[in-house]
Scaffold this motif. Sequence first.
Motif, PDB file in Angstrom:
ATOM      1  N   SER A 175       0.829  -1.209   0.000  1.00  0.00           N
ATOM      2  CA  SER A 175       0.000   0.000   0.000  1.00  0.00           C
ATOM      3  C   SER A 175       0.861   1.256   0.000  1.00  0.00           C
ATOM      4  N   VAL A 176       0.276   2.324  -0.510  1.00  0.00           N
ATOM      5  CA  VAL A 176       1.011   3.583  -0.623  1.00  0.00           C
ATOM      6  C   VAL A 176       1.272   4.176   0.757  1.00  0.00           C
ATOM      7  N   SER A 177       0.439   3.828   1.710  1.00  0.00           N
ATOM      8  CA  SER A 177       0.608   4.408   3.034  1.00  0.00           C
ATOM      9  C   SER A 177       1.706   3.702   3.832  1.00  0.00           C
ATOM     10  N   GLU A 178       2.184   2.599   3.309  1.00  0.00           N
ATOM     11  CA  GLU A 178       3.315   1.899   3.939  1.00  0.00           C
ATOM     12  C   GLU A 178       4.514   2.839   3.985  1.00  0.00           C
ATOM     13  N   VAL A 219      16.615  -0.269  17.167  1.00  0.00           N
ATOM     14  CA  VAL A 219      16.008   0.974  16.688  1.00  0.00           C
ATOM     15  C   VAL A 219      14.746   0.654  15.885  1.00  0.00           C
ATOM     16  N   ASP A 220      13.668   1.340  16.208  1.00  0.00           N
ATOM     17  CA  ASP A 220      12.426   1.258  15.439  1.00  0.00           C
ATOM     18  C   ASP A 220      12.120   2.649  14.913  1.00  0.00           C
ATOM     19  N   LEU A 221      11.821   2.719  13.636  1.00  0.00           N
ATOM     20  CA  LEU A 221      11.629   4.040  13.036  1.00  0.00           C
ATOM     21  C   LEU A 221      10.886   3.891  11.714  1.00  0.00           C
ATOM     22  N   ASP A 222       9.946   4.805  11.464  1.00  0.00           N
ATOM     23  CA  ASP A 222       9.264   4.833  10.173  1.00  0.00           C
ATOM     24  C   ASP A 222       9.507   6.171   9.501  1.00  0.00           C
ATOM     25  N   VAL A 223       9.739   6.132   8.210  1.00  0.00           N
ATOM     26  CA  VAL A 223       9.798   7.370   7.444  1.00  0.00           C
ATOM     27  C   VAL A 223       8.754   7.282   6.343  1.00  0.00           C
ATOM     28  N   PRO A 224       7.609   7.943   6.543  1.00  0.00           N
ATOM     29  CA  PRO A 224       6.571   7.899   5.513  1.00  0.00           C
ATOM     30  C   PRO A 224       7.042   8.597   4.235  1.00  0.00           C
TER      31      PRO A 224
END
Lengths: 222, 261
Positions: free
Chosen positions: B2-5, B26-31
């Motif tokens: 999905s694009v929101s991933e 480390v846990d991190l998201d960069v949309p």
Amino acid sequence: MQYHLNYNFVWKYADRLAWGLVLSLELAVISIAIGCVIGLTLAVLSQGARRPVRFVIGMYVEFVRNVPLLLLVYLVFYGIPSIGGFAYDATTSFVITLSIYAGAYLVEVFRAGLEAIPKGLIDAGRAIGLTPVQRVLYVQLPTMFRIVLPSLSNAFISLFKDTSLATVLAVPELMFGANWIYTNTFRIVEVWTVVAPIYLVTGFVLLGGLRLLERRFAIGRR
Amino acid sequence: MSVSEPLVKVRGVTKAFGSNNVLNGVDLDVPRGSVVSIIGASGSGKTTLLRCVNLLESYDSGSIEVDGVEVGYDIADGRRRPRGERDLARIRADIGMVFQMFNLFPHLTATENVMLGLRKVRGMAKAEARATAEQWLVRVGLGDKLASLPIEMSGGQQQRVGIARAVAMNPKVLLLDEITSALDPELVGEVLKVVRELARDGMTMMLVTHEMSFARDVSSRVVFMDGGRVAVEGTPREVFGAPAQSERLRGFLARIELREV
Ligand SMILES: Nc1ncnc2c1ncn2[C@@H]1O[C@H](COP(=O)(O)OP(=O)(O)O)[C@@H](O)[C@H]1O
Ligand SMILES: [Mg+2]
């Protein structure tokens, strides 16, 4: 008995000195070229090579550096034919010797050069997606070349002087020309007061030219 | 997918240099299209984290996905194998990086620095690569420095070449590691301006910075790293506005503010 300086004998055979100088320069150029190939190849190979490979390269370097060059000259000229069978003419034999000799010195020069490449440049190459081979070609070699250029110049001048050893194989380079004039005219002072400045001036001119080249290729220049 | 991933997804990443555990999960998201700023004291692992994302450093465990692809390992028939150099080169080509010390190729002009990757990695024809490089250099305000060598440029100019070199590759994400900390103060603005424009144009970025007001302006999310972990994560308002939630963050911000004055 008084010794009267008479340079006529030297001028009479000036062409022997002129052609001798040309051959000396040729020997030096060919040897440094082959020496660069040997040195660079072994330096790259020994980067991250296994122990035995590094050991063999180290043996070569140490052997050549710790044996008098004259002995190497004899070894290649007399030794190789006597064990292996193939004999070369004196000039080829000497070029082989001087190249092996140059190669051993240049391995160290190139190895130091490779180590002096800023790590950040290699990272930059990796970061844009260059493969290891591309990094060597487009980042490491051009950078290293500029770092080692002064050492290469010095090596070249030094090799130019070392070509004088070829006289022992009767290769008609500058020193041989000088020896020939001396043995045929016995004008020892005249010969050496001409030949020494030839070596000196040529070395000087070469150095000047190479320094110009270095400035042009100074780190950060093209 | 999905694009929101998130474009960059970091999960439980650990990394040790010898016995020095630098990243400790480390846990991190960069949309996509977002700017994530990473702040934290020196030695907290910020640089190492960025370098793991484009595999300048390998990570020991956990996973880093960029656009759905695990960057460090090849997972085939249930086995996890470190990727080979060819794979890595291909993955890195889509991840831009700008360095603290610029790291421009010293023997190449500004244009040639930008062209190298376009030619050798993207396989562009020379004329096209040159045109693309020049376009980017003009965009970062270096239209008059195209033929200059790094040594002939100021730090601010060099860093803008560094940015052009990275973005010209059209990366999915841009990693920026303290890109202004080697610059004289009067040159910081011209570089940050370029980054602001990239952010406005929707470039996805992970940036490590000590410029707190810049981080506050430009970021969608701010991450405070401490001891190789993400200690605080939130919007700039949350992180800078109410740092009370973390004693360590408050201490860090106080020290930074002092230095900025
Ligand atoms: N290549 C390396 N080899 C060994 N230790 C390293 C290396 N790079 C970083 N470190 C160590 O990792 C820790 C975190 O460094 P770094 O990621 O540069 O932190 P930061 O960017 O937050 O200042 C430091 O203790 C540093 O000494
Ligand atoms: Mg750092």
